[in-house]
Design an enzyme around this catalytic site. Structure first.
Site, PDB file in Angstrom:
ATOM      1  NE  ARG A  97      -2.593   0.610   3.590  1.00  0.00           N
ATOM      2  CZ  ARG A  97      -2.225   1.412   4.593  1.00  0.00           C
ATOM      3  NH1 ARG A  97      -2.244   2.716   4.433  1.00  0.00           N
ATOM      4  NH2 ARG A  97      -1.853   0.923   5.762  1.00  0.00           N
ATOM      5  CE1 TYR A 150     -16.807  10.209 -15.832  1.00  0.00           C
ATOM      6  CE2 TYR A 150     -15.399  10.587 -13.925  1.00  0.00           C
ATOM      7  CZ  TYR A 150     -16.223   9.753 -14.665  1.00  0.00           C
ATOM      8  OH  TYR A 150     -16.456   8.490 -14.233  1.00  0.00           O
ATOM      9  CG  ASP A 222      -8.991  14.706 -15.878  1.00  0.00           C
ATOM     10  OD1 ASP A 222      -8.323  14.044 -16.687  1.00  0.00           O
ATOM     11  OD2 ASP A 222     -10.027  14.265 -15.325  1.00  0.00           O
ATOM     12  CE  LYS A 247     -12.376   6.425 -18.840  1.00  0.00           C
ATOM     13  NZ  LYS A 247     -12.150   6.498 -17.410  1.00  0.00           N
TER      14      LYS A 247
END
Lengths: 439, 182
Positions: A97, A150, A222, A247
């Site tokens: 982590r 978005y 972004d 993406k």
């Protein structure tokens, strides 16, 4: 980079601050780029960086490419305890982590591609956005963002931030005066999409960066729709770049991941949030993302070439009312795109001369592009903003944003463009013909 | 992290500001709004740290005790001043101990000051308006040696900004704006 068997499990360059100094000015540790397992490739063309940057070659086995370290935890030693005690745990392998060689390898590749010091991968794009915004926006702070956003980011900003003691304003980032007027004494952050979803408006990064700097704000961009092959926002004054790596970065529609990329100083702050939110990326997903990234430059070239041809075809089709592709002169932001983006990418938004229902019929009549949300995969994907990315908005809100009925979002894949054009042609004929029969 | 402080983060900040002094510039502010009587609502204003703003979401109340004509809704201005000194000293002891590599077990500071209110009231010209003296007592425990703790104590005397501001005094300018009546 070659690794040698070592007692230090982590970045060999990492310095200790030098505990036992007489005062702060005697401390020794400086911020370095990374973390990495050695000096990483930072110079070279985009394709070279895609293939080579960050790769961790294992000296013990001679394996080519980064092995998969599918382990949750690492052997601890005095070095590891010291790193925790002195606050440089990000430079050591302790627990996956916190950090893992597969995370580091792909992070170094992303940092090299964006021309950055450091990067972090996350379990999703929204995890990257949430950790980034919460790291850079203090309680009581105000976020300035775009009306054209978005749906996932909009939901987070609009529905969640208030409960976390932060406020938000949605403004048109192309209207700089309005943007400036919306800045409050507690504004800390501007967040914009480089290419907006779904209207593909281009954010004027140099102007936004100047505005941010003048008001002592930070600018987060972004760049999911563009990828570092199309634009490196840090070079235009952004403080941080975030991506949905699901993406274009990964490009194969087979994983969910996110990334935040920028200076080591800011990425370290985001890392602290990622740790407590627990949004780290699994090593196997890192391996897939690293593999996908090797062909990013090639894929973006193909996406761009195909999209240009498809957009040019759509623009001449009588049943298409409007085509939005920033690579076409007809796009309102063509000039800005030309100056800012070396590749526009593969996203096209178009409006058929009909209703949302007819747009749905068109999507269902297509044989090659898959009716699915998401974008940026090798296969063409098609979806309608009204019932997917922008379903959270009302029809009136969508209209106000410029998303009119019949709006279709097409993520052009790397198939042969002639096949895509033929398929779109038959689907347009059938979807719009059936409507006139019904009428 | 020892004493809850990232020594690495501190060290990186030190080197950052050695390179770029602008990143060390910090501006602070508070706003006080009169509520009633001796009571004020304090709001921390946005800070500026280096080239960037830092929002501050903190409010508190200052009031006088009843014998001094207040309603006792919060600490009085003298206590807030003393706590501003004590808080700054505490930061310096905690940071300094971490730099020295000392694990602290106890860090307690008592700050006391005496005022002769005849100065404020103007009833006796010879009586100073200011604090006659401010004194603080620091209680430290941890794995440091006596020499280290004494070194730390001396360093804090030299490096604490609020201590230095009170000890040396700083230029203080007040400006008046008379606004239209509501």
């Amino acid at each position: 980079m070659k690794s040698q068997p070592r007692s230090i499990h982590g970045d060999p360059r990492a310095q200790t601050p030098g505990s036992g100094a007489s005062w702060c000015n005697r401390l020794q540790r400086r911020r370095l780029a990374g973390p990495a397992l050695g000096e990483n490739l930072r110079n070279g063309g985009a394709s070279t960086l895609c293939v080579h940057a960050g790769t961790m070659e294992d000296a013990t086995t001679g394996a080519v490419g980064t092995p998969i370290f599918q382990n949750s935890t690492f052997v601890l030693g005095s070095e590891s305890y010291q790193a925790v005690e002195q606050g440089f745990a990000r430079d050591r392998f302790l627990y996956s982590r916190y950090g893992n060689p597969n995370q580091w390898a792909v992070q170094e590749k992303l940092a090299a591609l964006e021309g950055a010091e450091s990067s972090l991968v996350f379990s999703s794009g929204m995890a990257a956005i949430a950790a980034t915004v919460l790291a850079l926006l203090e309680p009581g702070g105000h976020l300035l963002t775009s009306t054209d956003l978005y749906g996932g980011s909009y939901n987070f900003f609009q529905e969640e931030l208030a409960n976390m003691g932060r406020s938000v304003s949605f403004v048109d980032p192309r209207k700089l005066k309005g943007m400036e007027a919306a800045i409050r004494p507690n504004t800390e952050l501007i967040f914009v999409e480089l290419l907006s979803n779904p209207l593909l408006k281009v954010a004027d990064l140099p102007a936004l960066a100047a505005l941010a700097s003048r008001h002592r704000l930070r600018l987060v961009v972004d760049a999911t729709f563009v990828s570092p092959i199309g634009c490196r926002p840090l070079e235009h004054g952004a403080d941080l770049v975030v991506h949905s790596a699901s993406k274009y970065l990964n490009g194969h529609s087979d994983l969910i991941a996110g990334a935040a990329i920028g200076s080591r100083k800011l990425v370290d702050r985001i890392w602290q949030r990622m740790l407590v939110f627990g949004s780290s990326l699994d090593p196997h997903a890192c391996f897939l993302l690293e593999r996908g990234l090797k062909t990013l430059a090639l894929r973006m070239e193909a996406h761009h070439r195909n999209a240009f041809q498809v957009a040019s075809f759509l623009q001449t089709h009588p049943k298409v009312r409007r085509v939005l592709f920033p690579g076409l002169e007809s796009h309102p932001d063509f000039a800005l795109a030309k100056g800012l983006l070396s590749r526009v990418g593969g996203m096209i938004t178009f409006e058929i001369d009909g209703t949302d229902e007819q747009a749905l019929a068109l999507v269902q009549a297509l044989k090659l592009p898959t009716e699915a949300t998401s974008l940026g995969g090798v296969e063409s994907l098609v979806s309608l903003p009204f019932n997917t990315s922008h379903a959270a908005f009302t029809a009136a809100q969508r209209e106000a944003m410029g998303i009119r009925p019949g709006c279709v979002r097409l993520s052009v894949g790397i198939e042969d463009p002639a096949d895509l054009i033929g398929d779109l042609n038959q689907a347009l004929e059938s979807a719009l013909a059936s409507h006139s029969e019904l009428a | 992290m020892k004493n809850g402080i990232s020594l690495s983060g501190l060290s990186e900040f030190v080197h950052e500001v050695k390179q770029d002094g602008k990143e060390a510039q910090a501006s602070y502010g508070v706003q006080l709004d009169w509520q009633s009587g001796t009571r004020s609502q304090v709001t921390a204003l946005a800070m500026q740290l280096g080239r960037h703003r830092l929002a501050r979401e903190f409010q508190w109340t200052i009031d006088e005790p009843r014998p001094l004509l207040g309603q006792n809704h919060g600490p009085n201005p003298q206590e807030v001043l003393l706590s501003g000194l004590g808080g700054c000293l505490l930061v310096a002891y905690a940071v300094g101990a971490s730099v020295l590599g000392i694990q602290l077990e106890k860090l307690q500071i008592q700050v006391r000051g005496n005022l002769d209110l005849r100065g404020f009231l103007g009833v006796e010209e010879q009586v100073p308006v200011a604090f006659q003296e401010i004194e603080y007592q620091v209680h430290l425990a941890g794995d440091g040696s006596r020499e280290q703790f004494e070194h730390l104590h001396r360093q804090v005397e030299r490096q604490s900004p609020n201590r230095m501001s009170l000890a040396q005094g700083v230029p203080l300018r007040g400006h008046l704006t008379i606004e239209k009546r509501l």
